[in-house]
Design a protein around this motif. Sequence first.
Motif, PDB file in Angstrom:
ATOM      1  N   PRO A  16     -13.690 -16.519  31.650  1.00  0.00           N
ATOM      2  CA  PRO A  16     -13.868 -17.961  31.908  1.00  0.00           C
ATOM      3  C   PRO A  16     -13.660 -18.352  33.365  1.00  0.00           C
ATOM      4  CG  PRO A  16     -12.466 -17.583  29.982  1.00  0.00           C
ATOM      5  CD  PRO A  16     -12.604 -16.280  30.672  1.00  0.00           C
ATOM      6  N   LEU A  17     -13.052 -17.475  34.161  1.00  0.00           N
ATOM      7  CA  LEU A  17     -12.776 -17.779  35.561  1.00  0.00           C
ATOM      8  C   LEU A  17     -13.905 -17.364  36.486  1.00  0.00           C
ATOM      9  CD1 LEU A  17      -9.056 -16.546  35.622  1.00  0.00           C
ATOM     10  CD2 LEU A  17      -9.911 -18.852  35.127  1.00  0.00           C
ATOM     11  N   LEU A  18     -14.963 -16.803  35.913  1.00  0.00           N
ATOM     12  CA  LEU A  18     -16.083 -16.292  36.695  1.00  0.00           C
ATOM     13  C   LEU A  18     -17.334 -17.129  36.437  1.00  0.00           C
ATOM     14  CD1 LEU A  18     -15.360 -12.561  35.919  1.00  0.00           C
ATOM     15  CD2 LEU A  18     -15.219 -13.601  38.202  1.00  0.00           C
ATOM     16  N   PRO A  19     -18.205 -17.240  37.439  1.00  0.00           N
ATOM     17  CA  PRO A  19     -19.426 -18.046  37.255  1.00  0.00           C
ATOM     18  C   PRO A  19     -20.403 -17.361  36.304  1.00  0.00           C
ATOM     19  CG  PRO A  19     -19.465 -16.916  39.371  1.00  0.00           C
ATOM     20  CD  PRO A  19     -18.093 -16.687  38.806  1.00  0.00           C
ATOM     21  N   ALA A  20     -21.178 -18.129  35.611  1.00  0.00           N
ATOM     22  CA  ALA A  20     -22.134 -17.601  34.634  1.00  0.00           C
ATOM     23  C   ALA A  20     -23.160 -16.680  35.284  1.00  0.00           C
ATOM     24  CB  ALA A  20     -22.831 -18.756  33.919  1.00  0.00           C
ATOM     25  N   GLU A  21     -23.547 -16.976  36.525  1.00  0.00           N
ATOM     26  CA  GLU A  21     -24.572 -16.161  37.183  1.00  0.00           C
ATOM     27  C   GLU A  21     -24.111 -14.727  37.466  1.00  0.00           C
ATOM     28  OE1 GLU A  21     -22.925 -19.101  40.357  1.00  0.00           O
ATOM     29  OE2 GLU A  21     -23.470 -19.113  38.224  1.00  0.00           O
ATOM     30  N   ALA A  22     -22.795 -14.506  37.415  1.00  0.00           N
ATOM     31  CA  ALA A  22     -22.289 -13.145  37.619  1.00  0.00           C
ATOM     32  C   ALA A  22     -22.755 -12.193  36.537  1.00  0.00           C
ATOM     33  CB  ALA A  22     -20.761 -13.162  37.686  1.00  0.00           C
ATOM     34  N   PHE A  23     -23.174 -12.720  35.407  1.00  0.00           N
ATOM     35  CA  PHE A  23     -23.560 -11.891  34.270  1.00  0.00           C
ATOM     36  C   PHE A  23     -25.062 -11.952  33.993  1.00  0.00           C
ATOM     37  CE2 PHE A  23     -19.134 -13.014  33.926  1.00  0.00           C
ATOM     38  CZ  PHE A  23     -18.529 -11.800  33.636  1.00  0.00           C
ATOM     39  N   LEU A  24     -25.813 -12.472  34.951  1.00  0.00           N
ATOM     40  CA  LEU A  24     -27.264 -12.493  34.838  1.00  0.00           C
ATOM     41  C   LEU A  24     -27.855 -11.285  35.563  1.00  0.00           C
ATOM     42  CD1 LEU A  24     -27.986 -16.272  35.575  1.00  0.00           C
ATOM     43  CD2 LEU A  24     -27.861 -15.135  33.336  1.00  0.00           C
ATOM     44  N   PRO A  25     -28.969 -10.730  35.073  1.00  0.00           N
ATOM     45  CA  PRO A  25     -29.584  -9.594  35.772  1.00  0.00           C
ATOM     46  C   PRO A  25     -30.081 -10.001  37.151  1.00  0.00           C
ATOM     47  CG  PRO A  25     -30.996 -10.413  33.996  1.00  0.00           C
ATOM     48  CD  PRO A  25     -29.678 -11.110  33.844  1.00  0.00           C
ATOM     49  N   ASP A  26     -30.042  -9.031  38.074  1.00  0.00           N
ATOM     50  CA  ASP A  26     -30.447  -9.286  39.452  1.00  0.00           C
ATOM     51  C   ASP A  26     -31.568  -8.314  39.831  1.00  0.00           C
ATOM     52  OD1 ASP A  26     -30.685  -9.843  42.110  1.00  0.00           O
ATOM     53  OD2 ASP A  26     -28.744  -9.035  42.705  1.00  0.00           O
ATOM     54  N   PRO A  27     -32.822  -8.655  39.527  1.00  0.00           N
ATOM     55  CA  PRO A  27     -33.940  -7.736  39.764  1.00  0.00           C
ATOM     56  C   PRO A  27     -34.181  -7.417  41.233  1.00  0.00           C
ATOM     57  CG  PRO A  27     -34.737  -9.895  39.057  1.00  0.00           C
ATOM     58  CD  PRO A  27     -33.254  -9.912  38.869  1.00  0.00           C
ATOM     59  N   THR A  28     -33.595  -8.186  42.147  1.00  0.00           N
ATOM     60  CA  THR A  28     -33.784  -7.884  43.571  1.00  0.00           C
ATOM     61  C   THR A  28     -33.217  -6.517  43.934  1.00  0.00           C
ATOM     62  OG1 THR A  28     -31.708  -8.983  44.219  1.00  0.00           O
ATOM     63  CG2 THR A  28     -33.701 -10.337  44.161  1.00  0.00           C
TER      64      THR A  28
END
Length: 378
Positions: free
Chosen positions: A21-33
């Motif tokens: 809960p202390l981390l942003p949601a985008e940290a767990f999204l795939p990063d195709p770059t």
Amino acid sequence: MQFTNSQALIPQGTYAKKLRPLLPAEAFLPDPTKLVILFINLTILVLGWMIASHLDSWSIYLLWLYLPIAIIMGNSVMSLAVSCHDLMHGTVIRNSRLIHWITLLGLTMLWMPPTLWKVVHNRVHHNKTNSLDDPDRNYLYEQPNTWSKWFYHQFLPSFDVNPIRLVVGMGTVWGYYAFRNLTSVLFFNGQSVDYLPASFRVSAKERWAIAGEFFVMLMIHLSILVYLQFDPLKLILSYFLPIGIGYAVLIFYIYTHHLISPMTSVNDPLLNSVSIRVPKIVDLLHLNFSYHTEHHIFPGMNSDYYPMVQELLKIHYPDRFNLLSAGEAWHLLLTTPRSYKDENTLTDWSGKMSVPCPVKMPNDKESVKTSSSMTVEI
């Protein structure tokens, strides 16, 4: 072997539940770059071989100019390893078929079929880290003295390793690691393969997939050798040297991340894993691979956010989190033996030594701080 410190251990899921809960949601999204990084390093290798194909026309006095290219290629071998590592954890893209074919190319220089890597690393190592069932742990002293255990003791960093053997081992141990795991599943695939620290099984479908992927990798390697005309000079400078450099860097990370930690009956990444500090440029090149404890807590996280996890660990678990400089971790490897006598004690080939694991259980009363977040016995 009986574990005696299970009451001091905290499961990986408990850390993840508290910190998530202390981390942003985008940290767990795939990063195709990050695919761009992978393909850049594949391109570097191809360009390196293209240049090497003309080495027979170079003056002998100019061959040294290829050495920087070989070093860059070696880093690309390492970078491909960590890129594929992240890709197979689902942090880059989520298309499983595309992941399979890209990692088949990316892991070719490591002789590691992606199906085998998915089993031994994702399925087994991450769920059973440094336990009796982890094939990546140190050998137990009580295990049979097989050829593999002998090789392990001869070439891994320890208090009594010969410097020449150590240098040779840095460039070859990854190949030995791939060989022992590959042969164990292709030829035996049983729970009693005595030359592994811990046996593991694959399904019949996975076994055929591993065999097929290995054959493709073998053909790619043979194609490179044919392209380089089996010329000894070209092979040494553009094939064996870059692969050896890449293997040495990768195995350095692997050594420092786990081999000085205790065995644990519960998968507690703050005790069975170590994070190391390296220069920022190295973290940039290797996708924050040095943040290994953080990775074991959140294997599906975008590696760009590992520094954020590290700061949270320093705040919430300052007495448990093991963070060392790369030099400190290497020194500990070179001053300790490499077999487990019990879950908290390391020993040598003869079994006569008893050295406490440098990374200590939190209920150990005879320990002192040697860095901001690590303890060793005195």
